[in-house]
Design a protein around this motif. Structure first.
Motif, short mmCIF file in Angstrom:
data_model
loop_
_atom_site.label_atom_id
_atom_site.label_comp_id
_atom_site.label_asym_id
_atom_site.label_seq_id
_atom_site.Cartn_x
_atom_site.Cartn_y
_atom_site.Cartn_z
N LEU A 48 -25.29 19.10 40.34
CA LEU A 48 -25.38 18.63 41.72
C LEU A 48 -24.01 18.57 42.39
O LEU A 48 -23.90 18.29 43.58
CB LEU A 48 -26.04 17.24 41.77
CG LEU A 48 -27.50 17.16 41.33
CD1 LEU A 48 -27.96 15.70 41.34
CD2 LEU A 48 -28.39 18.00 42.23
N ASP A 49 -22.98 18.84 41.60
CA ASP A 49 -21.60 18.81 42.09
C ASP A 49 -21.17 20.24 42.39
O ASP A 49 -21.16 21.09 41.51
CB ASP A 49 -20.71 18.19 41.01
CG ASP A 49 -19.27 17.94 41.49
OD1 ASP A 49 -18.79 18.71 42.34
OD2 ASP A 49 -18.65 16.99 41.00
N PRO A 50 -20.76 20.53 43.64
CA PRO A 50 -20.37 21.90 44.00
C PRO A 50 -19.23 22.47 43.17
O PRO A 50 -19.10 23.69 43.05
CB PRO A 50 -19.96 21.77 45.46
CG PRO A 50 -20.68 20.56 45.97
CD PRO A 50 -20.74 19.62 44.80
N ALA A 51 -18.41 21.62 42.56
CA ALA A 51 -17.31 22.11 41.74
C ALA A 51 -17.78 22.60 40.38
O ALA A 51 -17.01 23.22 39.65
CB ALA A 51 -16.25 21.02 41.55
N GLY A 52 -19.05 22.35 40.04
CA GLY A 52 -19.53 22.68 38.71
C GLY A 52 -20.65 23.69 38.66
O GLY A 52 -21.27 23.87 37.61
N ALA A 53 -20.92 24.39 39.76
CA ALA A 53 -22.05 25.31 39.76
C ALA A 53 -21.74 26.57 40.57
O ALA A 53 -21.15 26.50 41.64
CB ALA A 53 -23.30 24.64 40.34
N TYR A 54 -22.16 27.70 40.01
CA TYR A 54 -22.05 28.99 40.69
C TYR A 54 -23.30 29.78 40.33
O TYR A 54 -23.22 30.86 39.76
CB TYR A 54 -20.78 29.72 40.23
CG TYR A 54 -20.32 30.87 41.12
CD1 TYR A 54 -21.03 31.24 42.26
CD2 TYR A 54 -19.17 31.58 40.80
CE1 TYR A 54 -20.60 32.29 43.05
CE2 TYR A 54 -18.73 32.64 41.59
CZ TYR A 54 -19.45 32.99 42.72
OH TYR A 54 -19.02 34.04 43.50
N ILE A 128 -10.52 21.19 38.54
CA ILE A 128 -11.53 21.09 37.49
C ILE A 128 -11.72 22.43 36.79
O ILE A 128 -11.86 22.51 35.57
CB ILE A 128 -12.87 20.58 38.08
CG1 ILE A 128 -12.70 19.15 38.61
CG2 ILE A 128 -13.98 20.64 37.05
CD1 ILE A 128 -13.87 18.65 39.45
N ASN A 129 -11.74 23.50 37.60
CA ASN A 129 -11.83 24.87 37.07
C ASN A 129 -12.93 25.01 36.02
O ASN A 129 -12.71 25.51 34.91
CB ASN A 129 -10.48 25.30 36.48
CG ASN A 129 -10.39 26.80 36.25
OD1 ASN A 129 -11.07 27.57 36.92
ND2 ASN A 129 -9.56 27.22 35.32
N SER A 130 -14.12 24.56 36.37
CA SER A 130 -15.25 24.60 35.46
C SER A 130 -15.63 26.04 35.10
O SER A 130 -15.60 26.93 35.96
CB SER A 130 -16.46 23.91 36.11
OG SER A 130 -17.65 24.15 35.40
N ASP A 131 -16.01 26.26 33.83
CA ASP A 131 -16.46 27.59 33.41
C ASP A 131 -17.69 28.03 34.20
O ASP A 131 -17.93 29.22 34.38
CB ASP A 131 -16.80 27.59 31.91
CG ASP A 131 -15.56 27.63 31.04
OD1 ASP A 131 -14.48 27.98 31.56
OD2 ASP A 131 -15.67 27.30 29.84
N GLN A 132 -18.49 27.05 34.64
CA GLN A 132 -19.70 27.36 35.39
C GLN A 132 -19.50 27.17 36.90
O GLN A 132 -20.45 27.28 37.67
CB GLN A 132 -20.87 26.47 34.93
CG GLN A 132 -21.43 26.85 33.57
CD GLN A 132 -20.57 26.39 32.42
OE1 GLN A 132 -20.17 25.24 32.37
NE2 GLN A 132 -20.26 27.29 31.49
N GLY A 133 -18.27 26.89 37.32
CA GLY A 133 -18.00 26.60 38.72
C GLY A 133 -17.54 27.79 39.53
O GLY A 133 -17.38 28.91 39.00
#
Length: 519
Positions: A48-54, A128-133
């Motif tokens: 639900l966090d835009p920094a964690g989803a692509y 954050i540079n999330s792998d899924q972001g």
């Protein structure tokens, strides 16, 4: 910029039972004004966090509960202000972009959105540079400055596509008081400024959306509440449609159902639009994987029979694709067809023999179990093994989040994945997929590819980038970090008691749930 939106909108078809009487039918007794419209999908929300989803499922929700500075109207190819009142490049270098916030834009809590909130939203994606972001989408973003209502983006290189990028779900504006600067927000709360508020959420099951009375932006104010129902697979979504448990169905009904759509179906409307959703095999090119050897990837490309996949697995609802950039997008070409015009086991055998690779080559193929993905993987396995050159182990993964983590960690020699355009430009089918720090997480890196990507982003007149995009596609067809399989249209099904479903999706991944209402 050249108009390329026609590939997304195409000639949308809204077909169904004709006649005034048919419009009075309700999906089921008691449903209508004041009741939430139920929308079914087999897409998944990973965060639900835009920094964690692509991913498509998350961004579909983001487009309703968050706002971006810019947006793209249906049928247009030009970003227009949404949370911003105006945006523009400063100077001629295309390295400084500036937006001024609307004075009346607020979070659903009632707190005024400030330029500091916008800066915070972008800074945390990079931090954050999330792998899924979505961090790979902002590879040219160097820094963000906030002053009054003005936000200034400083870019590391010329990037004419930057306005498109901040019109996507990646640029969703979040409340800096609620979203940590260096970590994803936990829990199921959302604080945004979109047309809806998130009233309830059960991961993998449902999302309850209520109209946001404070919303100000390009979209229409939402009229009806919406309940999004998430299903584990296409078969479950189809059963929900047949049982009238949803009034709207989008992504992914079974191929046989889509192939059987016709104007004579009772109480059923459908729209088939666009055609730029793509699907590819992504190869793990890290050292230690058999797919790290170029000849292995080239041999797979030499024997893949796209027409068989399109006809047997997808019942003709997809079209074979021979390039990363799909047909209908400016600068599309067919380098894979030019090199491998027809499936040829002899060509594959020679490639492997010349590279002194013993056969059969052992490969693992990761697949997320939804839609026709598993049937597709089985057909790819059949095709490759029928040559005697490969032995494929299909590794099904039930949960989308586990699948993402698996391919990011290099657990598969190859995996299949779909891609939906974030914005209508060839750059979006190249930079996030094969550029530096790509979202595919397959270990691919190439200086010549990165140099061409940087060059294509430098042209404000996008038609001038066409030659470089064609060269890029040739390089990818030679190295094959990804192997395109097909492209398809976007299908939306709805009951006749619901209006606005023809505007729900245009194939870009944006869900315009605010367009839905009861007749």
């Amino acid at each position: 910029m050249r108009s390329v939106r026609s590939k997304v909108i195409a000639a949308g078809l809204v077909l169904g039972v004709a006649g005034a009487g048919a419009w009075q039918l309700l999906p089921e007794e008691g449903r209508g004004s004041g009741t939430a419209i139920r929308v079914g999908t087999s897409d998944v929300v990973s965060s639900l966090d835009p920094a964690g989803a692509y991913d498509a499922g998350s961004w579909a929700l983001f487009s309703n509960v968050y706002q971006s500075l810019l947006t793209i109207r249906p049928g247009s190819d030009t970003p227009v202000p949404d949370a911003a009142s105006a945006c523009k490049f400063i100077g001629q270098k295309l390295t400084t972009y500036q937006c001024e916030l609307r004075p009346d834009v607020k979070f659903s809590s009632g707190r005024q959105i400030t330029a500091e909130d916008v800066k915070h939203s972008f800074d945390r994606i990079k931090a954050i540079n999330s792998d899924q972001g979505p961090a790979p989408l902002f590879n040219t973003l160097e820094s963000v400055k906030a002053e009054g209502r003005v936000v200034t983006f400083n870019l590391s290189a010329r990037d004419a596509t930057f306005p498109f990028k901040i019109a996507t779900g990646a640029a969703s504006i979040v409340d800096r008081e609620k979203y940590p600067a260096d970590a994803l927000r936990e829990g199921v709360k959302v604080d945004g400024s979109g047309p809806f508020t998130l009233a309830s959420y059960a991961a993998g099951a449902s999302a309850g959306l209520k109209p946001n009375a404070t919303y100000k932006g390009q979209g229409k104010p939402a009229k009806a509440s919406v309940t999004v129902k998430y299903f584990e697979d296409s078969a479950q979504l189809d059963r929900a449609w047949q049982d009238r448990a949803v009034e709207v169905a989008h992504r992914e009904m079974p191929p046989a159902v889509l192939a059987g759509l016709n104007p004579g179906l009772k109480d059923t409307r459908y729209q088939a639009s666009g055609g730029t959703e793509t699907r590819s095999v992504v190869f793990n090119v890290r050292q230690g994987s058999p797919a790290a050897q170029p000849a292995v990837r080239q041999a797979v490309a030499a024997v893949l029979d796209r027409a068989a996949l399109a006809g047997q697995v997808y019942k003709g609802t997809v079209t074979p694709l021979y390039s990363l950039v799909p047909a209908g997008i400016a600068a599309h070409s067919t380098p894979f067809f030019d090199t491998y015009p027809a499936p040829n086991g002899a060509t594959a055998k020679k490639l492997l023999k010349d590279a002194r690779i013993s056969t059969p080559v052992q490969l693992s193929l990761g697949v997320n179990v939804r839609g026709a993905n598993l049937a597709e993987a089985d057909e790819i396995k059949r095709q490759l093994e029928s040559t005697g050159l490969f032995q494929l182990t299909v590794k099904p993964v039930e949960k989308w989040g586990d699948f993402q983590k698996g391919y990011a960690a290099g657990e598969f020699d190859a995996y299949t994945i779909g891609w939906i355009a974030d914005f209508p430009d060839a750059d979006n089918f190249v930079a996030p997929l094969v550029g530096a720090d790509s979202s595919m997480n397959n270990g691919f890196s190439d200086k010549a590819v990165d140099a061409l990507i940087t060059r294509t982003q430098s042209f404000s007149d996008r038609s001038e980038a066409a030659a470089d995009f064609r060269e890029l596609q040739k390089l990818i067809a030679q190295q094959i970090p990804m192997l395109p399989i097909w492209q398809k249209k976007d299908y939306v099904m709805s009951r006749e008691a619901v209006t606005g479903a023809q505007y729900l999706s245009d194939g870009t991944g944006v869900w315009r749930l605010w367009e839905l209402n009861w007749l």
